[in-house]
Design a protein around this motif. Structure first.
Motif, PDB file in Angstrom:
ATOM      1  N   ARG A  43      -1.910   4.166  -1.966  1.00 27.93           N
ATOM      2  CA  ARG A  43      -2.619   3.166  -2.782  1.00 27.93           C
ATOM      3  C   ARG A  43      -1.687   2.460  -3.756  1.00 27.93           C
ATOM      4  NH1 ARG A  43      -8.012   6.835  -3.050  1.00 27.93           N
ATOM      5  NH2 ARG A  43      -8.918   5.982  -1.128  1.00 27.93           N
ATOM      6  N   ASP A  44      -0.587   3.095  -4.134  1.00 24.82           N
ATOM      7  CA  ASP A  44       0.423   2.425  -4.957  1.00 24.82           C
ATOM      8  C   ASP A  44       1.068   1.269  -4.204  1.00 24.82           C
ATOM      9  OD1 ASP A  44       0.011   4.264  -7.018  1.00 24.82           O
ATOM     10  OD2 ASP A  44       1.798   5.461  -6.524  1.00 24.82           O
ATOM     11  N   VAL A  45       1.043   1.337  -2.876  1.00 23.28           N
ATOM     12  CA  VAL A  45       1.717   0.354  -2.031  1.00 23.28           C
ATOM     13  C   VAL A  45       0.752  -0.698  -1.471  1.00 23.28           C
ATOM     14  CG1 VAL A  45       3.090   0.101   0.097  1.00 23.28           C
ATOM     15  CG2 VAL A  45       3.513   2.031  -1.450  1.00 23.28           C
ATOM     16  N   TYR A  46      -0.470  -0.327  -1.201  1.00 27.03           N
ATOM     17  CA  TYR A  46      -1.430  -1.241  -0.561  1.00 27.03           C
ATOM     18  C   TYR A  46      -1.610  -2.547  -1.341  1.00 27.03           C
ATOM     19  CZ  TYR A  46      -3.475   2.712   2.135  1.00 27.03           C
ATOM     20  OH  TYR A  46      -3.702   3.783   2.951  1.00 27.03           O
ATOM     21  N   GLU A  47      -1.722  -3.620  -0.570  1.00 23.29           N
ATOM     22  CA  GLU A  47      -2.240  -4.879  -1.105  1.00 23.29           C
ATOM     23  C   GLU A  47      -3.752  -4.916  -0.906  1.00 23.29           C
ATOM     24  OE1 GLU A  47      -0.094  -7.782   1.159  1.00 23.29           O
ATOM     25  OE2 GLU A  47       1.809  -7.257   0.210  1.00 23.29           O
TER      26      GLU A  47
ATOM     27  N   SER B  26     -11.233  15.779   3.461  1.00 24.04           N
ATOM     28  CA  SER B  26     -10.172  14.849   3.842  1.00 24.04           C
ATOM     29  C   SER B  26     -10.274  13.572   3.034  1.00 24.04           C
ATOM     30  CB  SER B  26     -10.270  14.498   5.325  1.00 24.04           C
ATOM     31  OG  SER B  26      -9.371  13.443   5.609  1.00 24.04           O
ATOM     32  N   ARG B  27      -9.116  13.043   2.679  1.00 25.02           N
ATOM     33  CA  ARG B  27      -9.063  11.753   1.998  1.00 25.02           C
ATOM     34  C   ARG B  27      -8.235  10.774   2.823  1.00 25.02           C
ATOM     35  NH1 ARG B  27      -6.797  11.668  -3.329  1.00 25.02           N
ATOM     36  NH2 ARG B  27      -5.204  13.067  -2.523  1.00 25.02           N
ATOM     37  N   ALA B  28      -8.422  10.779   4.133  1.00 26.95           N
ATOM     38  CA  ALA B  28      -7.696   9.844   4.994  1.00 26.95           C
ATOM     39  C   ALA B  28      -7.935   8.430   4.479  1.00 26.95           C
ATOM     40  CB  ALA B  28      -8.169   9.975   6.439  1.00 26.95           C
ATOM     41  N   THR B  29      -6.918   7.593   4.607  1.00 28.79           N
ATOM     42  CA  THR B  29      -7.031   6.229   4.098  1.00 28.79           C
ATOM     43  C   THR B  29      -6.202   5.282   4.959  1.00 28.79           C
ATOM     44  OG1 THR B  29      -6.793   4.840   2.113  1.00 28.79           O
ATOM     45  CG2 THR B  29      -5.122   6.526   2.444  1.00 28.79           C
ATOM     46  N   GLY B  30      -6.496   4.013   4.836  1.00 31.99           N
ATOM     47  CA  GLY B  30      -5.735   2.981   5.532  1.00 31.99           C
ATOM     48  C   GLY B  30      -5.634   1.753   4.656  1.00 31.99           C
ATOM     49  N   GLY B  31      -4.599   0.966   4.877  1.00 35.96           N
ATOM     50  CA  GLY B  31      -4.415  -0.246   4.096  1.00 35.96           C
ATOM     51  C   GLY B  31      -3.395  -1.161   4.730  1.00 35.96           C
ATOM     52  N   VAL B  32      -3.138  -2.256   4.018  1.00 33.30           N
ATOM     53  CA  VAL B  32      -2.189  -3.270   4.469  1.00 33.30           C
ATOM     54  C   VAL B  32      -1.274  -3.619   3.305  1.00 33.30           C
ATOM     55  CG1 VAL B  32      -1.959  -5.633   5.351  1.00 33.30           C
ATOM     56  CG2 VAL B  32      -3.897  -4.251   6.058  1.00 33.30           C
ATOM     57  N   ALA B  33       0.008  -3.802   3.606  1.00 29.92           N
ATOM     58  CA  ALA B  33       0.972  -4.287   2.617  1.00 29.92           C
ATOM     59  C   ALA B  33       2.075  -5.043   3.348  1.00 29.92           C
ATOM     60  CB  ALA B  33       1.568  -3.139   1.816  1.00 29.92           C
TER      61      ALA B  33
ATOM     62  N   GLU C 166      -0.265 -14.090   5.555  1.00 27.36           N
ATOM     63  CA  GLU C 166      -0.365 -15.538   5.386  1.00 27.36           C
ATOM     64  C   GLU C 166      -0.394 -15.949   3.919  1.00 27.36           C
ATOM     65  OE1 GLU C 166      -3.882 -16.646   7.546  1.00 27.36           O
ATOM     66  OE2 GLU C 166      -5.215 -15.695   6.117  1.00 27.36           O
ATOM     67  N   HIS C 167      -0.907 -15.096   3.052  1.00 23.71           N
ATOM     68  CA  HIS C 167      -0.939 -15.418   1.619  1.00 23.71           C
ATOM     69  C   HIS C 167       0.467 -15.498   1.034  1.00 23.71           C
ATOM     70  CE1 HIS C 167      -0.503 -11.092   1.771  1.00 23.71           C
ATOM     71  NE2 HIS C 167      -0.156 -11.080   0.495  1.00 23.71           N
TER      72      HIS C 167
END
Length: 180
Positions: free
Chosen positions: A94-98, A123-130, A175-176
Motif C-alpha cells: 500500500r506504500d507503493v500503490y497508486e 488473510s489480507r491478500a491485496t492487489g494494486g497498480v503503480a 495514461e495519467h
C-alpha cells in the motif's frame, strides 16, 4: 460467464516473484516455487525472483525498483499478509500503490472460503497498480499461491480471457503520467 477466446493470440507477461520471509531461502521457498511453476506453465516469463525479510521499507523498496523496471509487468509477492507483528507486506504494498484493486481481496477471500472455510478471514491478500505495473500480495502458503493463480490470476493475466482481463488495459494503466 468468463471464458478463453481461442481466436485471440496469447500474450506472455513478465512477472517478478517476491517471497517475504525471515527464515526461507531459495531451497525452502515452496510458495515461490509454486508461483514460478504456474507462471512458466502458463507461458509467461519470470522476470526476476527474490527473497526479502519481513521489513516494510525493504519490501517497498524492492516493489518500487520492479515498478521502475520496464522489463516487469506484474509483481506477485508471497508471505507477510497475516496478522502477526512481523506481517508487513500489505502495508509495504500500500506504500507503493497508486490504486488498490479492492475486488482482488474480495475474490481471493471467496476462493479461500471454498477451500479453508472461515480461516480465510486471516488473510489480507491485496492487489494494486503503480507505474503501469500490477502488484499482488498473496499469503505465504503454497496452497494459497496455487488458489490465487489457478482461480484468479491465470485468467486475469491471460489476454484471451473474456469478458475482460488485466492485460488488455496495460496500455492505459499509466495514461495519467503521459497527460500534460
Amino acid at each position: 460467464m468468463s471464458r478463453i477466446d481461442d481466436s485471440k493470440e496469447f500474450i506472455p507477461v513478465r512477472i517478478a516473484v517476491l517471497t517475504v520471509s525471515d527464515t526461507r531461502d531459495l531451497s525452502a521457498d515452496r510458495s515461490g516455487d509454486t508461483l514460478v511453476g504456474r507462471i512458466e506453465g502458463a507461458g509467461h516469463r519470470v522476470a526476476d525472483r527474490k527473497i526479502i525479510r519481513d521489513e516494510r521499507a525493504e519490501i517497498a523498496d524492492q516493489l518500487r525498483a520492479w515498478v521502475a523496471n520496464k522489463e516487469v509487468d506484474v509483481i506477485i509477492s508471497t508471505g507477510g499478509t497475516g496478522l502477526t507483528g512481523r506481517d508487513v507486506t500489505v502495508e509495504a504494498h500500500r506504500d507503493v500503490y497508486e490504486k488498490e484493486i479492492e475486488a482482488f481481496a474480495t475474490v481471493f477471500t471467496i476462493v479461500s472460503m471454498n477451500k479453508i472455510g472461515t480461516s480465510a478471514v486471516q488473510s489480507r491478500a491485496t492487489g494494486g497498480v503503480a507505474g503501469g505495473t500490477y502488484l499482488f500480495a498473496l499469503p505465504g502458503s503454497p496452497g494459497a499461491c496455487k488458489d490465487a493463480w489457478d482461480e484468479i490470476l491465470s485468467f486475469q493475466l491471460d489476454y484471451r480471457h473474456r469478458p475482460c482481463n488485466f492485460v488488455e488495459i496495460f496500455p492505459r494503466l499509466d495514461e495519467h503520467l503521459r497527460r500534460k
